[in-house]
Design a protein around this motif. Structure first.
Motif, PDB file in Angstrom:
ATOM      1  N   SER A  84      60.949  21.066  64.801  1.00 50.27           N
ATOM      2  CA  SER A  84      59.969  20.715  63.779  1.00 50.27           C
ATOM      3  C   SER A  84      60.615  20.112  62.538  1.00 50.27           C
ATOM      4  CB  SER A  84      59.169  21.954  63.369  1.00 50.27           C
ATOM      5  OG  SER A  84      58.505  22.488  64.475  1.00 50.27           O
ATOM      6  N   GLY A  85      61.908  20.006  62.533  1.00 49.32           N
ATOM      7  CA  GLY A  85      62.604  19.422  61.398  1.00 49.32           C
ATOM      8  C   GLY A  85      62.973  20.453  60.355  1.00 49.32           C
ATOM      9  N   LEU A  86      63.212  19.958  59.155  1.00 49.45           N
ATOM     10  CA  LEU A  86      63.666  20.818  58.065  1.00 49.45           C
ATOM     11  C   LEU A  86      62.634  21.879  57.706  1.00 49.45           C
ATOM     12  CD1 LEU A  86      65.886  21.420  56.053  1.00 49.45           C
ATOM     13  CD2 LEU A  86      64.827  19.780  54.495  1.00 49.45           C
ATOM     14  N   GLN A  87      61.352  21.525  57.743  1.00 51.88           N
ATOM     15  CA  GLN A  87      60.295  22.503  57.438  1.00 51.88           C
ATOM     16  C   GLN A  87      60.305  23.651  58.443  1.00 51.88           C
ATOM     17  OE1 GLN A  87      58.448  22.608  54.731  1.00 51.88           O
ATOM     18  NE2 GLN A  87      57.422  24.469  55.395  1.00 51.88           N
ATOM     19  N   GLY A  88      60.554  23.350  59.722  1.00 51.59           N
ATOM     20  CA  GLY A  88      60.605  24.385  60.749  1.00 51.59           C
ATOM     21  C   GLY A  88      61.759  25.345  60.538  1.00 51.59           C
ATOM     22  N   VAL A  89      62.918  24.803  60.173  1.00 46.98           N
ATOM     23  CA  VAL A  89      64.081  25.654  59.916  1.00 46.98           C
ATOM     24  C   VAL A  89      63.841  26.510  58.677  1.00 46.98           C
ATOM     25  CG1 VAL A  89      66.543  25.636  59.349  1.00 46.98           C
ATOM     26  CG2 VAL A  89      65.649  24.050  61.050  1.00 46.98           C
ATOM     27  N   THR A  90      63.195  25.930  57.669  1.00 49.54           N
ATOM     28  CA  THR A  90      62.862  26.690  56.462  1.00 49.54           C
ATOM     29  C   THR A  90      61.911  27.838  56.800  1.00 49.54           C
ATOM     30  OG1 THR A  90      63.119  24.701  55.143  1.00 49.54           O
ATOM     31  CG2 THR A  90      61.946  26.535  54.129  1.00 49.54           C
ATOM     32  N   ASN A  91      60.899  27.566  57.615  1.00 51.21           N
ATOM     33  CA  ASN A  91      59.969  28.624  58.038  1.00 51.21           C
ATOM     34  C   ASN A  91      60.692  29.701  58.835  1.00 51.21           C
ATOM     35  OD1 ASN A  91      57.787  27.416  56.822  1.00 51.21           O
ATOM     36  ND2 ASN A  91      57.105  26.384  58.671  1.00 51.21           N
ATOM     37  N   TYR A  92      61.595  29.286  59.721  1.00 55.25           N
ATOM     38  CA  TYR A  92      62.366  30.249  60.507  1.00 55.25           C
ATOM     39  C   TYR A  92      63.175  31.160  59.582  1.00 55.25           C
ATOM     40  CZ  TYR A  92      65.536  32.147  63.984  1.00 55.25           C
ATOM     41  OH  TYR A  92      66.242  32.999  64.788  1.00 55.25           O
ATOM     42  N   ALA A  93      63.848  30.565  58.613  1.00 49.22           N
ATOM     43  CA  ALA A  93      64.646  31.353  57.679  1.00 49.22           C
ATOM     44  C   ALA A  93      63.773  32.297  56.866  1.00 49.22           C
ATOM     45  CB  ALA A  93      65.429  30.429  56.757  1.00 49.22           C
ATOM     46  N   GLN A  94      62.604  31.817  56.486  1.00 49.37           N
ATOM     47  CA  GLN A  94      61.719  32.637  55.653  1.00 49.37           C
ATOM     48  C   GLN A  94      61.160  33.824  56.419  1.00 49.37           C
ATOM     49  OE1 GLN A  94      58.466  30.423  54.048  1.00 49.37           O
ATOM     50  NE2 GLN A  94      57.644  32.164  52.908  1.00 49.37           N
ATOM     51  N   TYR A  95      60.792  33.641  57.683  1.00 55.39           N
ATOM     52  CA  TYR A  95      60.108  34.699  58.426  1.00 55.39           C
ATOM     53  C   TYR A  95      61.033  35.565  59.270  1.00 55.39           C
ATOM     54  CZ  TYR A  95      55.914  32.308  56.980  1.00 55.39           C
ATOM     55  OH  TYR A  95      54.938  31.733  56.234  1.00 55.39           O
ATOM     56  N   VAL A  96      62.202  35.057  59.662  1.00 55.81           N
ATOM     57  CA  VAL A  96      63.067  35.824  60.561  1.00 55.81           C
ATOM     58  C   VAL A  96      64.351  36.264  59.873  1.00 55.81           C
ATOM     59  CG1 VAL A  96      64.340  35.764  62.730  1.00 55.81           C
ATOM     60  CG2 VAL A  96      62.105  34.681  62.586  1.00 55.81           C
ATOM     61  N   VAL A  97      65.032  35.349  59.243  1.00 52.31           N
ATOM     62  CA  VAL A  97      66.371  35.634  58.730  1.00 52.31           C
ATOM     63  C   VAL A  97      66.349  36.571  57.529  1.00 52.31           C
ATOM     64  CG1 VAL A  97      68.462  34.566  57.798  1.00 52.31           C
ATOM     65  CG2 VAL A  97      67.205  33.440  59.627  1.00 52.31           C
ATOM     66  N   HIS A  98      65.287  36.581  56.768  1.00 55.10           N
ATOM     67  CA  HIS A  98      65.259  37.366  55.536  1.00 55.10           C
ATOM     68  C   HIS A  98      64.876  38.826  55.747  1.00 55.10           C
ATOM     69  CE1 HIS A  98      66.246  34.096  52.928  1.00 55.10           C
ATOM     70  NE2 HIS A  98      65.245  33.353  53.382  1.00 55.10           N
ATOM     71  N   ASN A  99      65.283  39.415  56.849  1.00 54.84           N
ATOM     72  CA  ASN A  99      65.104  40.846  57.118  1.00 54.84           C
ATOM     73  C   ASN A  99      63.661  41.320  56.999  1.00 54.84           C
ATOM     74  OD1 ASN A  99      67.815  41.377  57.700  1.00 54.84           O
ATOM     75  ND2 ASN A  99      68.301  41.581  55.539  1.00 54.84           N
ATOM     76  N   ASN A 100      62.712  40.533  57.454  1.00 54.08           N
ATOM     77  CA  ASN A 100      61.314  40.963  57.429  1.00 54.08           C
ATOM     78  C   ASN A 100      61.049  42.103  58.408  1.00 54.08           C
ATOM     79  OD1 ASN A 100      60.563  39.221  55.410  1.00 54.08           O
ATOM     80  ND2 ASN A 100      60.036  37.578  56.815  1.00 54.08           N
TER      81      ASN A 100
END
Length: 130
Positions: A84-100
């Motif tokens: 999905s491009g940069l927006q997809g990676v940003t969403n991934y980081a926001q929802y998965v990587v940030h210890n949610n």
């Protein structure tokens, strides 16, 4: 047994064995959740039925927490988000990587403690009426 696996999995995750800890936590969450979902209440109390539904929601939160923890450690869905491009990676980081996963675990634990306490007190009230 499922609850113990969840505790061991979280402990291993914090002490540096993230991948093993994530798998143990997910297995424990599934075992714990399925065990509680299979329990039945045959009484007539609307309050206990409502509390059981809240408890099942807490079990689902435990399983979601385990899935997020596994995803954080193994990145299975990262290629899908990268398409999905940069927006997809940003969403991934926001929802998965940030210890949610910690938030889902915390909410599930609070709901589980509340419902366990309330169900036991409601069952005691029900037993006194008989």
């Amino acid at each position: 047994m499922g609850g113990a696996l969840m505790v061991v999995g979280v402990a291993l995750n914090f002490f540096g064995v993230q991948q093993v800890g994530a798998c143990l936590f997910l297995i424990g969450a599934v075992c714990f959740g399925v065990m509680q979902m299979l329990q039945r209440y045959e009484g007539q109390s609307i309050v206990i039925r409502r509390l059981r539904r809240i408890m099942i929601f807490a079990d689902v939160l435990f399983i979601v927490s385990g899935l997020l923890l596994v995803e954080q450690n193994f990145n299975f869905l990262l290629p899908v988000f990268q398409r999905s491009g940069l927006q997809g990676v940003t969403n991934y980081a926001q929802y998965v990587v940030h210890n949610n996963w910690v938030l889902a675990l915390f909410l599930g634990a609070i709901l589980e403690l509340y419902t366990m306490h309330r169900i036991s007190s409601e069952l005691e009230k029900e037993a006194k009426k008989l």
